[in-house]
Scaffold this motif. Structure first.
Motif, short mmCIF file in Angstrom:
data_model
loop_
_atom_site.label_atom_id
_atom_site.label_comp_id
_atom_site.label_asym_id
_atom_site.label_seq_id
_atom_site.Cartn_x
_atom_site.Cartn_y
_atom_site.Cartn_z
N ALA A 199 0.82 -1.21 0.00
CA ALA A 199 0.00 0.00 0.00
C ALA A 199 0.86 1.26 0.00
CB ALA A 199 -0.93 -0.01 1.21
N HIS A 200 1.95 1.25 0.74
CA HIS A 200 2.86 2.39 0.73
C HIS A 200 3.46 2.61 -0.67
CE1 HIS A 200 6.16 5.08 1.70
NE2 HIS A 200 7.01 4.20 1.22
N LEU A 201 3.73 1.53 -1.37
CA LEU A 201 4.36 1.63 -2.68
C LEU A 201 3.42 2.19 -3.75
CD1 LEU A 201 6.41 -1.69 -2.64
CD2 LEU A 201 7.30 0.65 -2.55
N VAL A 202 2.16 2.36 -3.42
CA VAL A 202 1.26 3.09 -4.33
C VAL A 202 1.77 4.52 -4.51
CG1 VAL A 202 -1.06 4.09 -4.51
CG2 VAL A 202 -0.77 1.70 -3.82
N ASN A 203 2.42 5.07 -3.47
CA ASN A 203 2.79 6.49 -3.46
C ASN A 203 4.28 6.75 -3.59
OD1 ASN A 203 -0.01 7.37 -2.72
ND2 ASN A 203 0.46 6.12 -0.92
N PHE A 204 5.11 5.79 -3.22
CA PHE A 204 6.56 5.97 -3.22
C PHE A 204 7.25 4.74 -3.81
CE2 PHE A 204 5.04 8.77 0.15
CZ PHE A 204 5.78 9.94 -0.05
N LEU A 205 8.55 4.88 -4.08
CA LEU A 205 9.34 3.78 -4.63
C LEU A 205 10.34 3.21 -3.63
CD1 LEU A 205 10.16 5.16 -8.20
CD2 LEU A 205 8.49 3.41 -7.60
N GLY A 206 10.51 3.84 -2.48
CA GLY A 206 11.51 3.40 -1.52
C GLY A 206 10.93 2.49 -0.46
N THR A 207 11.58 1.35 -0.24
CA THR A 207 11.09 0.40 0.78
C THR A 207 12.18 -0.56 1.19
OG1 THR A 207 9.37 -1.21 1.31
CG2 THR A 207 10.27 -1.30 -0.91
N ASP A 208 12.11 -1.00 2.43
CA ASP A 208 12.90 -2.13 2.89
C ASP A 208 11.99 -3.30 3.26
OD1 ASP A 208 15.36 -0.88 2.56
OD2 ASP A 208 16.10 -1.61 4.50
N THR A 209 10.71 -3.20 2.96
CA THR A 209 9.75 -4.25 3.27
C THR A 209 9.61 -5.16 2.05
OG1 THR A 209 8.57 -2.84 4.84
CG2 THR A 209 7.38 -4.75 4.01
N VAL A 210 10.40 -6.22 2.04
CA VAL A 210 10.43 -7.13 0.90
C VAL A 210 9.04 -7.71 0.63
CG1 VAL A 210 11.38 -9.32 0.06
CG2 VAL A 210 12.87 -7.68 1.24
N SER A 211 8.30 -8.02 1.69
CA SER A 211 6.97 -8.61 1.52
C SER A 211 6.05 -7.72 0.70
CB SER A 211 6.33 -8.88 2.89
OG SER A 211 7.07 -9.81 3.62
N GLY A 212 6.19 -6.41 0.85
CA GLY A 212 5.35 -5.49 0.09
C GLY A 212 5.64 -5.55 -1.39
N VAL A 213 6.91 -5.66 -1.74
CA VAL A 213 7.30 -5.77 -3.16
C VAL A 213 6.76 -7.08 -3.74
CG1 VAL A 213 9.26 -5.88 -4.75
CG2 VAL A 213 9.37 -4.39 -2.73
N LEU A 214 6.88 -8.16 -2.97
CA LEU A 214 6.40 -9.46 -3.45
C LEU A 214 4.88 -9.49 -3.56
CD1 LEU A 214 8.75 -11.83 -1.41
CD2 LEU A 214 8.99 -11.08 -3.79
N ALA A 215 4.18 -8.82 -2.66
CA ALA A 215 2.72 -8.77 -2.74
C ALA A 215 2.27 -8.01 -3.98
CB ALA A 215 2.14 -8.12 -1.48
N ALA A 216 2.94 -6.92 -4.31
CA ALA A 216 2.60 -6.18 -5.53
C ALA A 216 2.82 -7.03 -6.77
CB ALA A 216 3.42 -4.89 -5.61
N ARG A 217 3.83 -7.87 -6.72
CA ARG A 217 4.08 -8.79 -7.84
C ARG A 217 2.99 -9.85 -7.93
NH1 ARG A 217 9.91 -11.54 -7.99
NH2 ARG A 217 10.43 -9.36 -8.40
N ALA A 218 2.61 -10.40 -6.77
CA ALA A 218 1.65 -11.51 -6.76
C ALA A 218 0.24 -11.07 -7.12
CB ALA A 218 1.66 -12.18 -5.38
N TYR A 219 -0.19 -9.91 -6.61
CA TYR A 219 -1.59 -9.52 -6.74
C TYR A 219 -1.86 -8.47 -7.82
CZ TYR A 219 -1.96 -11.97 -2.29
OH TYR A 219 -1.91 -12.92 -1.30
N TYR A 220 -0.79 -7.75 -8.23
CA TYR A 220 -0.99 -6.68 -9.22
C TYR A 220 -0.04 -6.80 -10.40
CZ TYR A 220 -3.99 -4.55 -5.74
OH TYR A 220 -5.01 -4.33 -4.82
N GLY A 221 0.74 -7.87 -10.46
CA GLY A 221 1.59 -8.14 -11.61
C GLY A 221 2.72 -7.15 -11.80
#
Length: 478
Positions: A199-221
């Protein structure tokens, strides 16, 4: 733990509140359809960024129910003290192949919608499963979490963008990496890290939360929704010992400081001001400059407003700065990232302090952890899922609650949809005529349009959004 015990956690029928098991017996006789909606009834922010429904649906409604699930749920509720709709669930398995006969409509993900408007509607599509939308409330209303994280992040972006617009020569290029997600370790579960980080990555590109990146891949391609840089933690500095603190910093430079690169170094394990004045500003100054990298110094304690301002001033003394086209100072070779005590209020206070002192917001980035992913509840935006209509004896009747003790909990009534005014972007929740699924075009006044689309029907996705779609919509604030 046995395999059988673990299977309970994956059983879709058991992903509900206990009392839901008895509700099929509580509706009026001859009920054959129900209609529910989701809204934010106000809260901290006056607008929400709608996001995460696609992930919730795919994660929780996509797997068909089986007779084995029904057997397991029947035995569980018998021991748990609740009645169980064995016949109803067997009907879903036999007639619908275990796919849930409901229709879900929603605003496009990424939409920025004022509070007190319908965001999602859920209705039954089979007269024999009229009770199902209510049963699904527990899992569907969990979308409050990604919506609230996306909303918090979006409003923080608006704050940062304001200061960049005022003090930066290139605010558009600066904004994507100004708020970094540090929240993975501070949330309640890996699932929360995935939903919230995404959800944070909707607005920004910086993250250390790997799970968030993987969730965006799994659910939004989205192949790679976020990025990070090499960064020190206290253990990689303090393991060198206090007498060799400068060697720990030099080691970071030698491994990671390349022309054009960024490297973040926590520098307050002992004395942040001494580290800047002596280690970074004298001993390592020439190495920093010669590396061609930008070193991002990270304070990690004390009053954020005071500490950040002093760190920026000390770095200016050591490395100098230039005055940009808007008259604000931009540090040479170094920046500061603040990750301790960061929340929407402290972001504003820090930026106000340094810009008032004549420094551009270019000099700062923020890391937000618990305040981004965990320091919020369903009541932050007062999310609710309520029944607004039921069809009894073949006639739709309005359903609502109106508690005398709290008018803030007055719910909407009737079958409804959401309209949007094209030019102004104004939203309005309106009643649907008869059995219409969406507002007929001829019934929409000029200048307005249907704002909801069917996204899920009878266990299958009907409309999906890419992560790029979501980001574009949120950035436009529409």
């Amino acid at each position: 733990m046995t395999t059988h015990s673990v299977s309970y956690l994956d059983n879709p029928i058991l992903d509900t509140d206990s009392y839901k098991a008895s509700h099929w017996l509580q509706y009026p006789p001859n009920t054959d359809a129900t209609f529910f909606y989701v809204e934010s009834r106000g809260g901290t922010y006056d607008r929400t960024v709608f996001f995460g429904l696609q992930a919730v649906l795919k994660a929780r409604l996509e797997r068909p129910v089986t007779h084995a699930d029904v057997d397991e749920a029947r035995d569980f509720f018998a021991a748990h003290g609740e009645p169980f709709n064995d016949e109803g669930w067997r009907y879903i398995v036999d007639t619908h192949g275990g796919r849930l006969p409901v229709r879900v409509r929603a605003v496009p993900e990424g939409s920025v919608v004022p509070t007190h408007q319908a965001l999602v509607t859920i209705e039954s599509t089979d007269p024999r499963t009229y009770w199902l939308p209510s049963y699904l409330e527990t899992r569907l209303l969990r979308l409050w979490y990604p919506v609230t994280v996306a909303t918090t992040s979006w409003h923080a972006r608006q704050t940062i963008a304001h200061y960049l617009d005022t003090t930066s020569d290139d605010p558009v290029a600066q904004i994507p990496f100004k708020l970094h997600d540090f929240g993975a370790r501070g949330v309640s579960s890996a699932e929360s890290a995935g939903l919230g980080g995404m959800a944070h990555l909707v607005n920004f590109l910086g993250t250390d939360t790997v799970s968030g990146v993987l969730a965006a891949r799994a659910y939004y391609g989205e192949p790679m929704a976020g990025f990070s840089i090499p960064a020190a933690e206290h253990s990689t500095i303090t393991s060198w010992g206090r007498d060799h603190e400068v060697d720990a910093y030099r080691n970071m430079l030698r491994h990671f400081a390349k022309p054009g690169s960024l490297v973040a170094v926590v520098s307050d394990s002992y004395d942040i001001y001494h580290a800047i004045k002596e280690h970074w500003g004298k001993t390592l100054r020439d190495e920093v400059i010669a590396s061609g990298a930008t070193v991002v110094v990270r304070p990690d304690s004390g009053d954020p407003v005071e500490v950040v301002h002093r760190c920026v001033s000390l770095l200016d003394e050591a490395f100098g700065s230039i005055v940009n086209g808007k008259g604000y100072r931009v540090l040479n070779h170094v920046r500061v990232i603040q990750g301790d005590g960061v929340n929407p209020d402290s972001i504003r206070a820090i930026l106000e302090r340094i810009t008032t002192a004549g420094y551009s917001a270019d000099n700062l980035a923020f890391g937000m952890g618990g305040a981004l992913l965990q320091k919020l509840t369903r009541d932050t935006q007062k999310f609710a899922l309520k029944c607004s209509a039921a069809r009894v004896d073949g006639v739709w009747r309005d359903v609502w609650k109106d508690p005398v003790t709290d008018q803030g909990k007055l719910s909407k009534r009737g079958r409804m949809t959401l309209l949007r005014q094209r030019e102004s972007g104004t939203y309005r929740t309106v009643p649907l005529p008869g059995d219409a699924i969406a507002m007929p075009p001829e019934a929409i006044e000029p200048g307005w349009e249907e704002a909801m689309v069917t996204v899920w029907e009878n266990g299958e996705p009907v409309r999906e959004w890419s992560f790029a779609d979501v980001r574009e919509r949120a950035a436009a604030g529409r």
